[in-house]
Design a protein around this motif. Structure first.
Motif, PDB file in Angstrom:
ATOM      1  N   SER A   1      46.425  35.382  32.835  1.00 12.26           N
ATOM      2  CA  SER A   1      46.325  36.022  34.144  1.00 12.26           C
ATOM      3  C   SER A   1      46.989  37.391  34.192  1.00 12.26           C
ATOM      4  O   SER A   1      46.902  38.088  35.201  1.00 12.26           O
TER       5      SER A   1
ATOM      6  N   ARG B   1      46.355  40.693  37.013  1.00 10.06           N
ATOM      7  CA  ARG B   1      47.435  41.185  37.872  1.00 10.06           C
ATOM      8  C   ARG B   1      47.815  42.619  37.517  1.00 10.06           C
ATOM      9  O   ARG B   1      48.158  43.417  38.392  1.00 10.06           O
ATOM     10  N   SER B   2      47.750  42.965  36.242  1.00 12.90           N
ATOM     11  CA  SER B   2      48.050  44.334  35.835  1.00 12.90           C
ATOM     12  C   SER B   2      47.033  45.304  36.400  1.00 12.90           C
ATOM     13  O   SER B   2      47.372  46.422  36.813  1.00 12.90           O
TER      14      SER B   2
ATOM     15  N   ARG C   1      56.506  44.276  44.293  1.00  8.96           N
ATOM     16  CA  ARG C   1      56.370  42.817  44.126  1.00  8.96           C
ATOM     17  C   ARG C   1      55.393  42.489  42.992  1.00  8.96           C
ATOM     18  O   ARG C   1      55.631  41.578  42.188  1.00  8.96           O
ATOM     19  N   LEU C   2      54.295  43.225  42.940  1.00  8.06           N
ATOM     20  CA  LEU C   2      53.320  43.000  41.877  1.00  8.06           C
ATOM     21  C   LEU C   2      53.924  43.272  40.498  1.00  8.06           C
ATOM     22  O   LEU C   2      53.765  42.495  39.555  1.00  8.06           O
TER      23      LEU C   2
ATOM     24  N   VAL D   1      57.095  43.300  39.616  1.00  5.42           N
ATOM     25  CA  VAL D   1      58.125  42.312  39.280  1.00  5.42           C
ATOM     26  C   VAL D   1      57.476  41.079  38.659  1.00  5.42           C
ATOM     27  O   VAL D   1      57.924  40.557  37.627  1.00  5.42           O
ATOM     28  N   HIS D   2      56.387  40.624  39.289  1.00  8.60           N
ATOM     29  CA  HIS D   2      55.693  39.444  38.776  1.00  8.60           C
ATOM     30  C   HIS D   2      55.110  39.726  37.385  1.00  8.60           C
ATOM     31  O   HIS D   2      55.220  38.895  36.467  1.00  8.60           O
ATOM     32  N   ILE D   3      54.501  40.903  37.222  1.00  9.74           N
ATOM     33  CA  ILE D   3      53.880  41.247  35.933  1.00  9.74           C
ATOM     34  C   ILE D   3      54.928  41.325  34.828  1.00  9.74           C
ATOM     35  O   ILE D   3      54.756  40.775  33.732  1.00  9.74           O
ATOM     36  N   ASN D   4      56.053  41.984  35.100  1.00 11.55           N
ATOM     37  CA  ASN D   4      57.074  42.148  34.072  1.00 11.55           C
ATOM     38  C   ASN D   4      57.801  40.849  33.776  1.00 11.55           C
ATOM     39  O   ASN D   4      58.239  40.625  32.643  1.00 11.55           O
ATOM     40  N   ARG D   5      57.937  39.966  34.797  1.00  6.58           N
ATOM     41  CA  ARG D   5      58.505  38.646  34.520  1.00  6.58           C
ATOM     42  C   ARG D   5      57.608  37.862  33.577  1.00  6.58           C
ATOM     43  O   ARG D   5      58.078  37.193  32.653  1.00  6.58           O
ATOM     44  N   ARG D   6      56.292  37.955  33.835  1.00  7.32           N
ATOM     45  CA  ARG D   6      55.355  37.243  32.970  1.00  7.32           C
ATOM     46  C   ARG D   6      55.370  37.819  31.553  1.00  7.32           C
ATOM     47  O   ARG D   6      55.351  37.082  30.566  1.00  7.32           O
TER      48      ARG D   6
END
Length: 605
Positions: free
Chosen positions: A211, A215-216, A262-263, A265-270
């Motif tokens: 995913s 998201r990226s 927010r986007l 943060v989620h991408i870099n966490r993944r």
């Protein structure tokens, strides 16, 4: 896969450097394998698990012959120099191998650096070339900030994520294959067992990264929106301040920025999950492999010696690091491919304004221009409704009427900034679409209502599009446009930088520079879109006189709101709602008492 292949195709000009990098990686991997493989027979002889070999074995093209030869030479070292000296010599040999290995690693990276930045350079060039070639209609649907984001941030993301992973792609598979070959030499059973475990861990990593690309893509689109907001704010800063809208602008930007954050943060966490997860899974695989290898050493059949198990785990560890790097590269590539998708929306955009495959010879413009039943629409709204207009060579034709009536559209169709959607525009009896676009536009000079200047010197702005013009020709064009005097009053004259979009100049000065640029081109056809609208009364009169003398020997299409500036035109066309409702000279139209007369009297009042 399509995007990856598109990037791989860009590697072709650098194929020899890529080949050199691959060769260096192969040599590096073999030196690494050889240094570790050498330790296995030495440890066996050193610790007494293998007897010393006195007789030199016969050479043969077999693995057992190579192994026995190694045992023989190591045995001779021990017999000749003792175990301690032999150990030192073997360690020295391993260190030398390590030096050669790392030397070739560096040489591989040296070639990859050129490939990496060369591919991105070519991509930027292709993007810029495409941006310049696309028609104006493309940018009515695109935000400038988003285009800039694709040109900068998305290209940088491709460099970091996709092209930056080239080194891993060229290096890690080679390291894995070479060391895998060494593992097979040590123990086929243990190697097959490991090969069963590795795909399972790879599948887990792949499912997590699935995913990330989507998201990226969303994140890059939001970044483009942020840049568009910044570009709009800078362009309209005067209005923002005049209407006390700073707080409103801040709130709008803050909301968009928070969503983008927010986007990301989620991408870099993944993406950050890749290294620790791959390391943990690698440790699990290594632990299970060590357990299974231990059973082969300690079991009843003892098919694996202790030193072979130590060597096997050493080689397997050399595979784990590139495997982890490969999984990280997979995550990065997924993120970078989202940017590649966005870049391809520009590179794959279809340009409807094309030259024919077999264009007519370069036009010289001898007779005239004819609009024949011309129709044109923006989106679903028709702007021009069957317009007919004939312009003979040498005529000055003025288009007048209210804003939004279609005057500028009529002018923009002539140089093919847009193409007609019905009817024809003829140049010397031939459809303009039969000519090469470059040859067609070479016949025309443009002066727009909003002066378009560049962050460069006076000289380069005036000579823009006429690179071979002499200094004297540039100065003469500036004199005709009434610009020479104020240029010479600046500190460096024609070499003075005028700032972003001519920000160091007044509106009238900017317009006179753009008029000088058109004068220098010296085309047979002039298109003047409100060319004097930004001038004060004195400058307007001076420039109007210059334009009138310039237009005497040229065909001119003039768009004007100030009817006083077109009184001497050979033909005045009144445009209303996409139709030409009146034509004639100034005196004729006034005598008719129609729409032109009404507009003229309103301006007098």
């Amino acid at each position: 896969m399509k995007r990856i292949l598109g990037i791989v195709r860009r590697l072709w000009p650098y194929k020899w450097r890529a080949l050199a990098s691959v060769v260096c990686n192969i040599l590096s991997a073999f030196f690494s394998l050889f240094s570790l493989s050498l330790l296995i027979p030495f440890l066996g002889v050193l610790f007494g698990t293998m007897p010393l070999v006195d007789a030199r074995p016969e050479f043969a093209l077999s693995l057992s012959s190579v192994r026995d030869t190694l045992y023989y030479f190591i045995s001779q070292l021990i017999l000749s120099h003792g175990r301690s000296a032999a150990l030192l010599m073997v360690i020295t040999f391993v260190v030398a191998n390590s030096l050669l290995k790392n030397l070739f690693v560096y040489l591989s990276s040296w070639h990859i650096a050129f490939i990496r930045h060369g591919v991105i350079k070519d991509l930027r060039n292709s993007l810029y070339s495409k941006i310049v070639s696309l028609p104006l209609g493309f940018y009515s649907e695109e935000r400038k900030g988003d285009v800039m984001s694709k040109m900068s941030n998305d290209v940088n993301e491709i460099e970091v994520s996709v092209v930056g992973s080239l080194e891993l792609v060229f290096r890690d598979p080679i390291i894995i294959l070479v060391h895998l070959f060494g593992l097979l030499l040590i123990s086929v059973k243990l190697t097959v067992f490991v090969l069963i475990l590795l795909p399972i861990s790879g599948l887990i990593i792949g499912r997590i990264g699935k995913s990330l690309r989507k998201r990226s893509l969303t994140g890059q689109e939001w970044l483009g929106g942020l840049l568009a907001l910044i570009e709009e704010t800078l362009g309209g800063l005067r209005i923002v301040k005049a209407f006390n809208a700073e707080q409103q602008s801040n709130q709008r930007f803050t909301a968009a920025n928070a969503h983008y954050t927010r986007l990301m943060v989620h991408i870099n966490r993944r993406r950050a999950l890749a290294p620790p997860l791959s390391e943990f899974l690698g440790t699990v695989v290594m632990g299970v492999a060590l357990w299974y290898g231990g059973t082969l050493v300690l079991g009843a059949d003892t098919s694996l010696s202790p030193e072979a198990l130590i060597g096997f785990m050493g080689l397997f560890y050399m595979i784990l690091n590139p495997a982890k790097s490969f999984s990280t590269a997979y995550f990065n590539i997924q993120k970078g491919l989202a940017s590649a998708d966005r870049v391809e929306t520009i590179l794959e955009a279809i340009n409807p304004i094309q030259s024919p495959l077999n264009p007519l010879p370069k036009p010289t413009f001898r007779h005239g221009i004819e609009y024949r039943d011309v129709h044109f629409s923006y989106a679903d709204r028709e702007i021009l409704h069957g317009v007919n207009l004939s312009i003979q060579k040498g005529m000055t034709v003025a288009l007048v009427g209210q804003s939004g009536s279609g005057k500028t559209t009529l002018a923009d169709l002539l140089p093919r900034f847009y193409d007609v959607q019905g009817g024809q525009i003829l140049l010397d009896g031939h459809d303009i679409r039969e000519y090469n676009v470059t040859d067609l536009r070479a016949l025309m000079g443009n002066v727009n209502q909003e002066p378009i200047l560049f962050n460069d010197t006076f000289y380069n702005n005036i000579s823009f599009g006429t690179p071979n013009a002499s200094r004297a020709e540039v100065e003469q064009a500036a004199r005709i446009a009434n610009a020479h005097d104020f240029i010479m009053e600046t500190e460096q004259g024609y070499d003075t930088n005028i700032g972003d979009r001519g920000s160091k100049l007044s509106g009238g000065q900017r317009q006179r520079i753009s008029i000088a640029r058109a004068i220098l081109k010296n085309p047979p056809i002039m298109i003047l879109d409100e060319a004097t609208s930004s001038l004060d009364t004195t400058s307007e009169r001076l420039v109007q006189d210059a334009l009138e003398s310039l237009m005497k020997n040229r065909t001119s299409l003039v768009i004007a709101h100030r009817l006083s500036t077109v009184k001497d035109a050979d033909l005045i066309c009144v445009v209303r709602d996409g139709y030409i409702v009146e034509t004639g000279r100034h005196e004729e139209l006034l005598a008719k008492g129609g729409e032109y007369s009404t507009l003229y009297n309103m301006q007098l009042i």
